[in-house]
Design a protein around this motif. Structure first.
Motif, PDB file in Angstrom:
ATOM      1  N   ASN A 129      -6.668  -4.632   5.813  1.00  8.07           N
ATOM      2  CA  ASN A 129      -7.020  -5.017   4.454  1.00  8.07           C
ATOM      3  C   ASN A 129      -6.252  -6.246   3.981  1.00  8.07           C
ATOM      4  O   ASN A 129      -5.042  -6.361   4.211  1.00  8.07           O
ATOM      5  CB  ASN A 129      -6.744  -3.832   3.518  1.00  8.07           C
ATOM      6  CG  ASN A 129      -7.414  -4.012   2.156  1.00  8.07           C
ATOM      7  OD1 ASN A 129      -8.195  -4.938   1.964  1.00  8.07           O
ATOM      8  ND2 ASN A 129      -7.088  -3.136   1.229  1.00  8.07           N
ATOM      9  N   ASP A 168     -11.450  -8.059  -2.754  1.00 10.18           N
ATOM     10  CA  ASP A 168     -10.790  -7.165  -1.798  1.00 10.18           C
ATOM     11  C   ASP A 168     -11.870  -6.233  -1.271  1.00 10.18           C
ATOM     12  O   ASP A 168     -12.331  -5.332  -1.973  1.00 10.18           O
ATOM     13  CB  ASP A 168      -9.673  -6.385  -2.478  1.00 10.18           C
ATOM     14  CG  ASP A 168      -8.811  -5.626  -1.478  1.00 10.18           C
ATOM     15  OD1 ASP A 168      -9.380  -5.086  -0.509  1.00 10.18           O
ATOM     16  OD2 ASP A 168      -7.584  -5.579  -1.661  1.00 10.18           O
ATOM     17  N   ASP A 192      -3.569   3.770  -2.195  1.00  9.51           N
ATOM     18  CA  ASP A 192      -3.412   2.916  -3.371  1.00  9.51           C
ATOM     19  C   ASP A 192      -2.919   1.545  -2.924  1.00  9.51           C
ATOM     20  O   ASP A 192      -2.004   1.435  -2.094  1.00  9.51           O
ATOM     21  CB  ASP A 192      -2.400   3.523  -4.348  1.00  9.51           C
ATOM     22  CG  ASP A 192      -2.929   4.772  -5.031  1.00  9.51           C
ATOM     23  OD1 ASP A 192      -4.161   4.888  -5.157  1.00  9.51           O
ATOM     24  OD2 ASP A 192      -2.114   5.625  -5.430  1.00  9.51           O
ATOM     25  N   TYR A 193      -3.533   0.494  -3.475  1.00  6.22           N
ATOM     26  CA  TYR A 193      -3.148  -0.872  -3.143  1.00  6.22           C
ATOM     27  C   TYR A 193      -2.587  -1.583  -4.378  1.00  6.22           C
ATOM     28  O   TYR A 193      -3.047  -1.354  -5.503  1.00  6.22           O
ATOM     29  CB  TYR A 193      -4.346  -1.663  -2.615  1.00  6.22           C
ATOM     30  CG  TYR A 193      -4.841  -1.168  -1.279  1.00  6.22           C
ATOM     31  CD1 TYR A 193      -4.117  -1.411  -0.121  1.00  6.22           C
ATOM     32  CD2 TYR A 193      -6.047  -0.475  -1.168  1.00  6.22           C
ATOM     33  CE1 TYR A 193      -4.566  -0.975   1.121  1.00  6.22           C
ATOM     34  CE2 TYR A 193      -6.511  -0.032   0.063  1.00  6.22           C
ATOM     35  CZ  TYR A 193      -5.753  -0.280   1.197  1.00  6.22           C
ATOM     36  OH  TYR A 193      -6.201   0.159   2.411  1.00  6.22           O
ATOM     37  N   THR A 198     -12.658   0.353  -8.940  1.00  8.88           N
ATOM     38  CA  THR A 198     -11.241   0.760  -8.964  1.00  8.88           C
ATOM     39  C   THR A 198     -10.295  -0.424  -9.171  1.00  8.88           C
ATOM     40  O   THR A 198      -9.094  -0.218  -9.364  1.00  8.88           O
ATOM     41  CB  THR A 198     -10.856   1.469  -7.655  1.00  8.88           C
ATOM     42  OG1 THR A 198     -10.919   0.548  -6.560  1.00  8.88           O
ATOM     43  CG2 THR A 198     -11.764   2.665  -7.388  1.00  8.88           C
ATOM     44  N   ILE A 199     -10.820  -1.644  -9.127  1.00  4.59           N
ATOM     45  CA  ILE A 199      -9.945  -2.811  -9.286  1.00  4.59           C
ATOM     46  C   ILE A 199      -9.511  -2.951 -10.737  1.00  4.59           C
ATOM     47  O   ILE A 199     -10.339  -2.989 -11.653  1.00  4.59           O
ATOM     48  CB  ILE A 199     -10.648  -4.103  -8.823  1.00  4.59           C
ATOM     49  CG1 ILE A 199     -10.944  -4.049  -7.329  1.00  4.59           C
ATOM     50  CG2 ILE A 199      -9.784  -5.330  -9.139  1.00  4.59           C
ATOM     51  CD1 ILE A 199     -11.714  -5.253  -6.811  1.00  4.59           C
ATOM     52  N   THR A 221      -4.379  -3.893  -9.047  1.00  5.29           N
ATOM     53  CA  THR A 221      -4.349  -2.630  -8.308  1.00  5.29           C
ATOM     54  C   THR A 221      -5.772  -2.197  -7.979  1.00  5.29           C
ATOM     55  O   THR A 221      -6.745  -2.599  -8.644  1.00  5.29           O
ATOM     56  CB  THR A 221      -3.655  -1.508  -9.116  1.00  5.29           C
ATOM     57  OG1 THR A 221      -4.394  -1.282 -10.322  1.00  5.29           O
ATOM     58  CG2 THR A 221      -2.217  -1.881  -9.441  1.00  5.29           C
ATOM     59  N   CYS A 222      -5.868  -1.383  -6.924  1.00  7.42           N
ATOM     60  CA  CYS A 222      -7.141  -0.747  -6.593  1.00  7.42           C
ATOM     61  C   CYS A 222      -6.841   0.406  -5.647  1.00  7.42           C
ATOM     62  O   CYS A 222      -5.673   0.646  -5.289  1.00  7.42           O
ATOM     63  CB  CYS A 222      -8.133  -1.731  -5.982  1.00  7.42           C
ATOM     64  SG  CYS A 222      -7.734  -2.210  -4.283  1.00  7.42           S
ATOM     65  N   GLU A 223      -7.907   1.144  -5.217  1.00  9.39           N
ATOM     66  CA  GLU A 223      -7.693   2.268  -4.302  1.00  9.39           C
ATOM     67  C   GLU A 223      -8.887   2.410  -3.376  1.00  9.39           C
ATOM     68  O   GLU A 223      -9.963   1.830  -3.609  1.00  9.39           O
ATOM     69  CB  GLU A 223      -7.479   3.560  -5.077  1.00  9.39           C
ATOM     70  CG  GLU A 223      -8.648   3.965  -5.946  1.00  9.39           C
ATOM     71  CD  GLU A 223      -8.348   5.194  -6.785  1.00  9.39           C
ATOM     72  OE1 GLU A 223      -9.253   6.064  -6.869  1.00  9.39           O
ATOM     73  OE2 GLU A 223      -7.232   5.294  -7.323  1.00  9.39           O
ATOM     74  N   HIS A 224      -8.647   3.176  -2.296  1.00  8.67           N
ATOM     75  CA  HIS A 224      -9.716   3.426  -1.314  1.00  8.67           C
ATOM     76  C   HIS A 224      -9.555   4.835  -0.755  1.00  8.67           C
ATOM     77  O   HIS A 224      -8.464   5.231  -0.340  1.00  8.67           O
ATOM     78  CB  HIS A 224      -9.638   2.411  -0.172  1.00  8.67           C
ATOM     79  CG  HIS A 224     -10.590   2.711   0.944  1.00  8.67           C
ATOM     80  ND1 HIS A 224     -11.959   2.584   0.825  1.00  8.67           N
ATOM     81  CD2 HIS A 224     -10.352   3.144   2.224  1.00  8.67           C
ATOM     82  CE1 HIS A 224     -12.525   2.917   1.973  1.00  8.67           C
ATOM     83  NE2 HIS A 224     -11.582   3.269   2.837  1.00  8.67           N
ATOM     84  N   CYS A 236     -11.285  -2.312  -1.403  1.00  4.78           N
ATOM     85  CA  CYS A 236     -11.173  -1.595  -2.681  1.00  4.78           C
ATOM     86  C   CYS A 236     -12.504  -0.904  -3.006  1.00  4.78           C
ATOM     87  O   CYS A 236     -13.574  -1.514  -2.934  1.00  4.78           O
ATOM     88  CB  CYS A 236     -10.839  -2.566  -3.812  1.00  4.78           C
ATOM     89  SG  CYS A 236      -9.169  -3.248  -3.709  1.00  4.78           S
ATOM     90  N   GLN A 259       0.840  -1.202   0.000  1.00  4.36           N
ATOM     91  CA  GLN A 259       0.000   0.000   0.000  1.00  4.36           C
ATOM     92  C   GLN A 259       0.875   1.251   0.000  1.00  4.36           C
ATOM     93  O   GLN A 259       2.047   1.229   0.386  1.00  4.36           O
ATOM     94  CB  GLN A 259      -0.922   0.008   1.226  1.00  4.36           C
ATOM     95  CG  GLN A 259      -0.181  -0.012   2.555  1.00  4.36           C
ATOM     96  CD  GLN A 259      -1.095  -0.103   3.749  1.00  4.36           C
ATOM     97  OE1 GLN A 259      -2.318  -0.043   3.620  1.00  4.36           O
ATOM     98  NE2 GLN A 259      -0.529  -0.219   4.935  1.00  4.36           N
TER      99      GLN A 259
END
Length: 479
Positions: A349, A308, A288-289, A315-316, A332-335, A311, A265
């Protein structure tokens, strides 16, 4: 032959022996009983091209009579003949010793020596006229294997290996016939070029063994069968060449569907790089993951069901759907951090994925990544303490919303520590009362200390009650 009589007796015995030889023919021969005194051990031996049979009588009627036996062919005990002992019970016995007699004419001697249960002596019989044996070429070929470097030793049993490991092969050829053999035409389709060595001896003498060796690398998942073939040729006139194939050895490389999933992350825009370490962020910031999936098995995998829970929707970005052994891909993804995250205090997470191997190469595998944590700090821990003559009450807020927060509490009265303890609690706040035993009397200065290093927060509170406290002594009514 033991026992030497007069000339007449010797001539008579020689004639009888010659007659026995003529009657027996060239394929087998029997020895006359060794002369001896009545009641003494006597031997009657028989000879064929494949064995000598010792028949004996006159031994003590007792257990564990022992005879040392030796057979010589053309004056040599080994490698064609035999030397050993035979144990029996009672006065008589019989034992057949298999031997290898070379093709052609041979002189054979059967020797027995005994010192057992009170009797002692020997019998040394040379079969008169010897024996002539037809050529009987023969050999065996056995294949053995070992995973290189395993130290388990060569075996004909099935082995289990891994892709890229080397299997060493040993092919043992043994001359089981009665003629020498010249070995040729060795074949083994699974030996890798440049690894074949042998034979160690050629021509191969009677009773002798020799080795061929080679190796191969296991290229992939599957079952590998392996055998070897060789031709043995006897001397001219002693038979035809013979070609034999060894036993088959088997090495398996089982399918091993496996993969790893590593989650990292980064606070968007921080430029610190992706990490597995715990981070801190505020409401409105974006995390950001990055999830790296690596095929660590030995078969291809098709990935599906990536999940996930943290997420944000849409965004995945998935990685490659298929990975060969050793390959990796990145999801990748984001939160975006919310007020709910702030209330919770921590964002914990993980991500999960499923890899499915080809049909027949195992069952689907589901793995969950490592855990990553982002702390959304509440206000720093705060204390509001209450002093009474009977004790001190600690009230505190602003701790991480996690289990097993720990605070070390200490109370001083007039500069002297009167109480020390650790208080454990779950969640962001807590309250605990520390009693004075006995209660305070008169005027006292009191300080309440708190120290904490728990679930990512560290600090201390040094609360001195201004003006102290004056307490009256309570009278106790007499009964």
């Amino acid at each position: 032959m033991s026992g030497n009589g007069g000339g007449r007796r010797l001539r008579s015995f020689a004639l009888l022996s010659l007659l026995a030889f003529v009657l027996a023919g060239f394929g087998a021969q029997a020895a006359l009983a060794t002369p001896g005194e009545p009641g003494k051990p006597r031997f009657h031996n028989e000879l064929t091209c494949h064995s000598v049979t010792f028949n004996f009588t006159g031994f003590p009627e007792a257990p564990n009579n022992v005879i040392r036996l030796k057979i010589k062919v053309n004056g040599v005990t080994t490698p064609f003949a035999y030397s050993g002992t035979y144990t029996f019970n009672g006065s008589s016995g019989s034992v057949t010793i298999p031997i290898t007699i070379p093709a052609g004419h041979n002189e054979v001697t059967a020797y027995a020596e005994y010192n057992t249960n009170g009797v002692k002596g020997e019998s040394d019989y040379k079969f008169i006229g010897g024996i002539t044996c037809a050529a009987e070429p023969g050999f065996t070929i056995e294949k053995l294997q070992e995973i290189a470097g395993s130290g388990t030793g060569f075996t004909s049993s099935e082995l289990t290996g891994k892709i890229g490991q080397t299997v060493d092969y040993r092919i043992v050829v043994t001359n089981t016939g009665n003629t020498p053999l010249t070995l040729s035409g060795f074949t083994d389709e699974n030996c890798e070029p440049g690894t074949l060595a042998g034979p160690g001896e050629n021509p191969l003498a009677l009773g002798k063994s020799t080795d061929y060796t080679c190796s191969r690398k296991l290229p992939g998942v599957g079952v590998y069968y392996n055998s070897a073939t060789v031709t043995g040729t006897p001397p001219e006139g002693d038979g035809e060449p013979s070609t034999k194939t060894s036993n088959e050895v088997v090495t398996k490389v089982p399918a091993e569907p496996r993969f790893t999933i590593l989650k990292k992350q980064e606070i968007a825009g921080s430029g610190t790089g992706f990490t597995t370490a715990q981070l801190a962020a505020s409401v409105g910031q974006t995390v950001d993951y990055q999830m790296t999936v690596t095929n660590t098995g030995n078969v291809p995998l098709t990935f599906s069901n990536f999940t996930d829970a943290v997420c944000d929707e849409l965004t995945i970005v998935p990685g490659a759907s298929e990975l060969a052994p050793g390959e990796s891909t990145v999801y990748t993804c984001e939160h975006v951090i919310t007020e709910a995250d702030k209330t919770a205090g921590l964002i914990i997470n993980t991500a999960t994925d499923t890899g499915t191997p080809p049909e027949g190469d195992g069952t689907p595998v589901t793995n969950t990544s490592n855990e990553v944590i982002v702390e959304v700090p509440l206000p720093r821990p705060r204390f509001k303490n209450v002093l009474e003559c009977t004790g001190v009450t600690y009230n505190f807020t602003g701790f991480p919303n996690r289990n097993n927060n720990v605070v070390t509490l200490k109370i001083k009265v007039n500069g002297v520590i009167v109480y020390t303890t650790k208080y454990h609690f779950n969640g962001t706040s807590g309250s605990v009362t520390i009693p004075f035993v006995p209660p305070l009397v008169g005027h006292n200065e009191v300080t309440a200390y708190a120290e904490y290093n728990t679930n990512g927060v560290k600090g201390e509170s040094d609360w001195k009650f201004q003006g102290g406290i004056t307490c009256e002594e309570k009278e106790v009514e007499e009964k």
